[in-house]
Write an enzyme that holds these catalytic residues in place. Structure first.
Site, PDB file in Angstrom:
ATOM      1  N   LYS A  74       0.845  -1.209   0.000  1.00 14.46           N
ATOM      2  CA  LYS A  74       0.000   0.000   0.000  1.00 14.46           C
ATOM      3  C   LYS A  74       0.875   1.252   0.000  1.00 14.46           C
ATOM      4  O   LYS A  74       2.093   1.169   0.259  1.00 14.46           O
ATOM      5  CB  LYS A  74      -0.924  -0.033   1.217  1.00 14.46           C
ATOM      6  CG  LYS A  74      -0.191  -0.029   2.553  1.00 14.46           C
ATOM      7  CD  LYS A  74      -1.091  -0.416   3.709  1.00 14.46           C
ATOM      8  CE  LYS A  74      -0.309  -0.441   5.004  1.00 14.46           C
ATOM      9  NZ  LYS A  74      -1.085  -1.040   6.116  1.00 14.46           N
TER      10      LYS A  74
ATOM     11  N   TYR B 273      14.998  29.858   7.485  1.00 11.05           N
ATOM     12  CA  TYR B 273      13.845  30.572   8.059  1.00 11.05           C
ATOM     13  C   TYR B 273      13.889  30.558   9.583  1.00 11.05           C
ATOM     14  O   TYR B 273      14.210  29.538  10.204  1.00 11.05           O
ATOM     15  CB  TYR B 273      12.549  29.893   7.623  1.00 11.05           C
ATOM     16  CG  TYR B 273      12.196  30.078   6.177  1.00 11.05           C
ATOM     17  CD1 TYR B 273      11.823  31.328   5.690  1.00 11.05           C
ATOM     18  CD2 TYR B 273      12.225  29.006   5.299  1.00 11.05           C
ATOM     19  CE1 TYR B 273      11.475  31.492   4.352  1.00 11.05           C
ATOM     20  CE2 TYR B 273      11.877  29.156   3.960  1.00 11.05           C
ATOM     21  CZ  TYR B 273      11.507  30.402   3.498  1.00 11.05           C
ATOM     22  OH  TYR B 273      11.172  30.559   2.189  1.00 11.05           O
TER      23      TYR B 273
HETATM   24  C1  PLP Z   1      -0.321  -2.108   6.703  1.00 13.71           C
HETATM   25  C2  PLP Z   1      -0.904  -3.402   7.172  1.00 13.71           C
HETATM   26  C3  PLP Z   1      -0.102  -4.528   7.349  1.00 13.71           C
HETATM   27  C4  PLP Z   1       1.413  -4.497   7.189  1.00 13.71           C
HETATM   28  O1  PLP Z   1       2.032  -3.944   8.311  1.00 13.71           O
HETATM   29  P1  PLP Z   1       3.648  -3.909   8.431  1.00 13.71           P
HETATM   30  O2  PLP Z   1       3.875  -3.465   9.813  1.00 13.71           O
HETATM   31  O3  PLP Z   1       4.097  -2.911   7.416  1.00 13.71           O
HETATM   32  O4  PLP Z   1       4.128  -5.267   8.122  1.00 13.71           O
HETATM   33  C5  PLP Z   1      -0.705  -5.722   7.694  1.00 13.71           C
HETATM   34  N1  PLP Z   1      -2.045  -5.799   7.868  1.00 13.71           N
HETATM   35  C6  PLP Z   1      -2.856  -4.725   7.724  1.00 13.71           C
HETATM   36  C7  PLP Z   1      -4.328  -4.871   7.931  1.00 13.71           C
HETATM   37  C8  PLP Z   1      -2.311  -3.488   7.377  1.00 13.71           C
HETATM   38  O5  PLP Z   1      -3.107  -2.432   7.243  1.00 13.71           O
END
Ligand code: PLP
Length: 338
Positions: free
Chosen positions: A34, A234
């Site tokens: 994702k 800044y």
């Molecule tokens: C993002 C996510 C994962 C993966 O998590 P990591 O800590 O990056 O391995 C697994 N399950 C769900 C439901 C997620 O949203």
């Protein structure tokens, strides 16, 4: 030299997949890609993870899944987040798998039912009787990286609720649980951050045998000497007490080098140097110990400069550091190496 260069090492992702598979002792590895593969590139991470032994891909949204499906006709693709009613037909047509966390269970598309065992986010409070199209049962752990006792309670609740349906694919573990909580293994683990070679514990990834897959480099675009009392950036947050050489790096929060990363360290000509003053949208300053030529390489990630260190300084987690790095071609040149 480009103003900002990102290098994705596919070999590191394949090795991390192998490391996770070893830890999983027979459970399947599902690659979570994702948010553009945590910033590394969803398609590249997906391909490398599949080559390394992963057997399915997970994303958060239907559009993310459709983009992957256009390039990858074969693998299973799960959508972890909620699908809009209007997206269900698209998901069916593209042979995607949906996670259903409340309400009606759609027909004619493979479904994973998500049980809320303690995350308090998406998920059924009580597991409904799985309908015909249900292929999987899942839950998500709130504290796999910080509180194993609470994780164990969640795992136990899930085990008890799903025991009658053990013929379905049961999946619980994220990266942290896959690496350190054997009871969370079940049939498959959904791993993202560890595939990218990042520690789910915010530690040195080497502690879990993980290999960072992202390098981020730039260069000194200008070098100048600040006389005592002169400042950089800044708000004049860094004022030279003594004559001080600084280098300006043409990367800023517009590229994902966060504004709260003042004080973090990067490598300048191979030596650790501190980021000083306010990070701008397009640049930041590093304190040098001497005059260095314009064009001197600066490593923002890689060669021991860890996303975990930047995250600690910025009061966040490595996930957020990498997923915010821009691979917009107008800002960075992105290279993928085997
Ligand atoms: C993002 C996510 C994962 C993966 O998590 P990591 O800590 O990056 O391995 C697994 N399950 C769900 C439901 C997620 O949203």
């Amino acid at each position: 030299m480009h103003r900002s260069e990102l290098t994705i090492e596919l070999g590191a992702i394949r090795r991390n997949a192998a490391t996770l598979l070893r830890a999983l002792g027979g459970a399947e590895l599902w690659a979570v890609v994702k948010t553009n593969g945590y910033g590394l590139g969803a398609l590249d991470v997906a391909r490398a993870a599949l080559a390394g032994g992963a057997t399915a891909l997970c994303v958060a949204t239907v559009p993310e899944a459709l983009a992957l499906r256009r390039e990858l006709p074969e693998p299973r693709i799960l959508i972890l987040g909620p699908a809009l009613p209007s997206e269900i037909a698209q998901a069916r047509e593209a042979r995607l798998e949906l996670v259903v966390a409340d309400g009606e269970i759609p027909a004619g598309v493979p479904v994973h039912l998500k049980l809320d065992t303690g995350m308090g986010r998406y998920g059924f409070s009580e597991l409904p009787t799985p309908a015909a199209d249900v292929v999987g049962l899942m839950t998500h752990l709130a504290t796999a990286d910080t509180d194993e006792a609470f994780a164990a309670e969640q795992i136990e609740r899930f085990r008890a609720a799903t025991e009658p349906y053990a013929h379905l694919t049961r999946h619980v573990a994220n990266s942290a649980a896959a690496l350190r909580i054997p009871a969370a293994r079940f049939d498959a683990a959904r791993c993202g951050v560890a595939l990218c070679g990042l520690s789910p514990f915010g530690e040195d990834p080497a502690a879990d045998g993980l290999d960072p897959a992202l390098r981020w480099e730039s260069y000194l675009a200008q070098v100048k000497r600040l006389e005592p009392g002169r400042s950089t950036g800044y708000g004049r947050r860094f004022v030279a007490q003594t004559p001080t050489w600084i280098g300006l790096v043409p990367v800023g929060y517009g590229d994902g080098f966060r504004r709260d990363m003042t004080g973090t360290e990067v490598l300048v000509a191979g030596e650790r140097r501190r980021v000083v003053g306010t990070v701008s949208m397009e640049s930041f300053a590093v304190e040098l110990d001497r005059e260095l030529p314009v064009g001197t390489p600066v490593v923002l990630l890689g060669d021991g400069v860890l996303a975990e260190d930047h995250a600690r300084g910025a009061g966040t987690i490595n996930y957020e550091i990498v997923s915010r790095i821009s691979s917009d071609p107008t800002r960075a040149r992105r290279t993928v190496v085997e």
